[in-house]
Write an enzyme that holds these catalytic residues in place. Sequence first.
Site, PDB file in Angstrom:
ATOM      1  N   LYS A 223       0.808  -1.200   0.000  1.00 31.61           N
ATOM      2  CA  LYS A 223       0.000   0.000   0.000  1.00 31.61           C
ATOM      3  C   LYS A 223       0.849   1.260   0.000  1.00 31.61           C
ATOM      4  O   LYS A 223       0.368   2.349  -0.278  1.00 31.61           O
ATOM      5  CB  LYS A 223      -0.844   0.036   1.294  1.00 31.61           C
ATOM      6  CG  LYS A 223      -1.777  -1.103   1.489  1.00 31.61           C
ATOM      7  CD  LYS A 223      -2.541  -0.893   2.837  1.00 31.61           C
ATOM      8  CE  LYS A 223      -2.570  -2.135   3.624  1.00 31.61           C
ATOM      9  NZ  LYS A 223      -3.139  -1.925   4.971  1.00 31.61           N
ATOM     10  N   GLY A 224       2.113   1.111   0.366  1.00 33.01           N
ATOM     11  CA  GLY A 224       2.946   2.284   0.612  1.00 33.01           C
ATOM     12  C   GLY A 224       3.116   3.227  -0.575  1.00 33.01           C
ATOM     13  O   GLY A 224       3.359   4.426  -0.404  1.00 33.01           O
TER      14      GLY A 224
ATOM     15  N   GLU B  80       7.465   1.823  -6.753  1.00 32.27           N
ATOM     16  CA  GLU B  80       7.721   1.429  -5.367  1.00 32.27           C
ATOM     17  C   GLU B  80       7.930   2.670  -4.503  1.00 32.27           C
ATOM     18  O   GLU B  80       8.455   3.679  -4.990  1.00 32.27           O
ATOM     19  CB  GLU B  80       8.990   0.569  -5.294  1.00 32.27           C
ATOM     20  CG  GLU B  80       8.763  -0.906  -5.134  1.00 32.27           C
ATOM     21  CD  GLU B  80       8.201  -1.317  -3.777  1.00 32.27           C
ATOM     22  OE1 GLU B  80       7.507  -0.523  -3.126  1.00 32.27           O
ATOM     23  OE2 GLU B  80       8.456  -2.453  -3.380  1.00 32.27           O
TER      24      GLU B  80
ATOM     25  N   ASP C  73      14.436  -1.618   0.143  1.00 32.74           N
ATOM     26  CA  ASP C  73      15.248  -1.823   1.332  1.00 32.74           C
ATOM     27  C   ASP C  73      16.189  -3.006   1.022  1.00 32.74           C
ATOM     28  O   ASP C  73      17.234  -2.821   0.408  1.00 32.74           O
ATOM     29  CB  ASP C  73      14.256  -2.110   2.474  1.00 32.74           C
ATOM     30  CG  ASP C  73      14.851  -1.987   3.844  1.00 32.74           C
ATOM     31  OD1 ASP C  73      16.081  -1.998   3.954  1.00 32.74           O
ATOM     32  OD2 ASP C  73      14.103  -1.887   4.819  1.00 32.74           O
TER      33      ASP C  73
ATOM     34  N   LYS D 258      17.394   2.575  -0.057  1.00 29.25           N
ATOM     35  CA  LYS D 258      18.354   2.443   1.055  1.00 29.25           C
ATOM     36  C   LYS D 258      19.403   1.426   0.634  1.00 29.25           C
ATOM     37  O   LYS D 258      19.316   0.246   0.984  1.00 29.25           O
ATOM     38  CB  LYS D 258      17.628   1.870   2.283  1.00 29.25           C
ATOM     39  CG  LYS D 258      17.040   2.843   3.255  1.00 29.25           C
ATOM     40  CD  LYS D 258      16.557   2.045   4.464  1.00 29.25           C
ATOM     41  CE  LYS D 258      15.640   2.867   5.336  1.00 29.25           C
ATOM     42  NZ  LYS D 258      15.070   2.056   6.429  1.00 29.25           N
TER      43      LYS D 258
ATOM     44  N   PHE E 201      14.825   4.771  10.313  1.00 30.00           N
ATOM     45  CA  PHE E 201      13.434   4.280  10.318  1.00 30.00           C
ATOM     46  C   PHE E 201      12.521   5.406   9.851  1.00 30.00           C
ATOM     47  O   PHE E 201      12.155   6.282  10.626  1.00 30.00           O
ATOM     48  CB  PHE E 201      13.061   3.826  11.724  1.00 30.00           C
ATOM     49  CG  PHE E 201      11.887   2.876  11.744  1.00 30.00           C
ATOM     50  CD1 PHE E 201      11.944   1.710  12.463  1.00 30.00           C
ATOM     51  CD2 PHE E 201      10.717   3.160  11.026  1.00 30.00           C
ATOM     52  CE1 PHE E 201      10.870   0.825  12.473  1.00 30.00           C
ATOM     53  CE2 PHE E 201       9.646   2.283  11.019  1.00 30.00           C
ATOM     54  CZ  PHE E 201       9.719   1.113  11.748  1.00 30.00           C
TER      55      PHE E 201
ATOM     56  N   ASP F  19       4.761   3.347   6.432  1.00 31.51           N
ATOM     57  CA  ASP F  19       4.089   3.146   7.718  1.00 31.51           C
ATOM     58  C   ASP F  19       4.987   2.556   8.795  1.00 31.51           C
ATOM     59  O   ASP F  19       6.053   2.006   8.513  1.00 31.51           O
ATOM     60  CB  ASP F  19       2.909   2.182   7.532  1.00 31.51           C
ATOM     61  CG  ASP F  19       3.376   0.734   7.340  1.00 31.51           C
ATOM     62  OD1 ASP F  19       4.247   0.496   6.482  1.00 31.51           O
ATOM     63  OD2 ASP F  19       2.880  -0.149   8.066  1.00 31.51           O
TER      64      ASP F  19
ATOM     65  N   ARG G 186       1.077   6.730   7.572  1.00 31.97           N
ATOM     66  CA  ARG G 186       1.041   6.835   6.097  1.00 31.97           C
ATOM     67  C   ARG G 186       0.546   8.220   5.681  1.00 31.97           C
ATOM     68  O   ARG G 186       0.847   8.695   4.589  1.00 31.97           O
ATOM     69  CB  ARG G 186       0.112   5.762   5.508  1.00 31.97           C
ATOM     70  CG  ARG G 186       0.594   4.324   5.682  1.00 31.97           C
ATOM     71  CD  ARG G 186      -0.197   3.395   4.774  1.00 31.97           C
ATOM     72  NE  ARG G 186      -0.094   1.992   5.159  1.00 31.97           N
ATOM     73  CZ  ARG G 186       0.845   1.146   4.753  1.00 31.97           C
ATOM     74  NH1 ARG G 186       1.810   1.570   3.978  1.00 31.97           N
ATOM     75  NH2 ARG G 186       0.842  -0.120   5.127  1.00 31.97           N
TER      76      ARG G 186
HETATM   77  C1  PRP Z   1       7.509  -2.184   2.025  1.00 31.84           C
HETATM   78  C2  PRP Z   1       7.758  -1.318   0.804  1.00 31.84           C
HETATM   79  C3  PRP Z   1       8.356  -2.270  -0.183  1.00 31.84           C
HETATM   80  C4  PRP Z   1       9.076  -3.260   0.679  1.00 31.84           C
HETATM   81  C5  PRP Z   1      10.545  -2.951   0.639  1.00 31.84           C
HETATM   82  O1  PRP Z   1       6.295  -2.828   1.871  1.00 31.84           O
HETATM   83  O2  PRP Z   1       6.558  -0.756   0.328  1.00 31.84           O
HETATM   84  O3  PRP Z   1       7.384  -2.937  -0.956  1.00 31.84           O
HETATM   85  O4  PRP Z   1       8.586  -3.105   2.025  1.00 31.84           O
HETATM   86  O5  PRP Z   1      11.254  -3.861   1.425  1.00 31.84           O
HETATM   87  P1  PRP Z   1      12.335  -4.869   0.840  1.00 31.84           P
HETATM   88  O6  PRP Z   1      13.144  -4.147  -0.203  1.00 31.84           O
HETATM   89  O7  PRP Z   1      13.144  -5.214   2.057  1.00 31.84           O
HETATM   90  O8  PRP Z   1      11.602  -6.055   0.277  1.00 31.84           O
HETATM   91  P2  PRP Z   1       5.492  -3.506   3.056  1.00 31.84           P
HETATM   92  O9  PRP Z   1       5.640  -5.008   2.960  1.00 31.84           O
HETATM   93  O10 PRP Z   1       5.873  -2.881   4.370  1.00 31.84           O
HETATM   94  O11 PRP Z   1       3.984  -3.173   2.679  1.00 31.84           O
HETATM   95  P3  PRP Z   1       3.250  -1.766   2.554  1.00 31.84           P
HETATM   96  O12 PRP Z   1       3.678  -1.150   1.253  1.00 31.84           O
HETATM   97  O13 PRP Z   1       1.806  -2.131   2.561  1.00 31.84           O
HETATM   98  O14 PRP Z   1       3.637  -0.920   3.751  1.00 31.84           O
END
Ligand code: PRP
Length: 182
Positions: free
Chosen positions: A45-46, A100, A104, A132, A154, A161, A167
């Site tokens: 959702k981010g 995206e 991370d 990152k 963070f 979120d 958010r």
């Molecule tokens: C977050 C972000 C990316 C992912 C990045 O999503 O939106 O999709 O983590 O992390 P990574 O590179 O370590 O895989 P999250 O699973 O928190 O869902 P959200 O978008 O609903 O917050």
Amino acid sequence: MKTVHSDIKEILLTNTQLTGRIAELAKEIDVDYAGKNPVLLCLLKGSVPFLGKLCEFISIPMTYECIRVSSYIDTTSSQNVKIQNINLDSLKGKDILIIEDIIDTGITLEATVKYLYSIEPKSIEIMTLLSKPSRRQVLGLEPKYIGFIIPDAFVVGFGLDYNENYRNYPHIGILKEEIYRD
Ligand code: PRP
């Protein structure tokens, strides 16, 4: 009155900075995808606020789809990624631009790209608002378009979120440590 603002230690990127950079990214899409009618694929959702702002500035014809990608570690410690809400017909043979909010470790993205190639699109590129690089575990999958490279802090806001909260914080901010250490 409790607000999301009071839990932020420091603003890393203001909404004005985000908007300015997103407008630049939209111009790059206008140039690179002219005549291609790309599909912007938003990872829920981010990425919702990022997609919304980006669309305000993109002038060429385009469509968007949203998918939910969730990853978890199973009992054998392998990473599994589940992909939902996918409309396969709208992606086959198309120029897909993954949208995206943050990259991370890169694990979510790696699984998403692998899956999308099985749908046989014309092309796949990646655009992320934040990256990152210091946290990267997956190598060889760097996005073509990056809004900002950020340190390993963070961060929340503009779609990002902590336990589904923050958010709606309009900037990208660093969360106070006591919020997630309690
Ligand atoms: C977050 C972000 C990316 C992912 C990045 O999503 O939106 O999709 O983590 O992390 P990574 O590179 O370590 O895989 P999250 O699973 O928190 O869902 P959200 O978008 O609903 O917050």
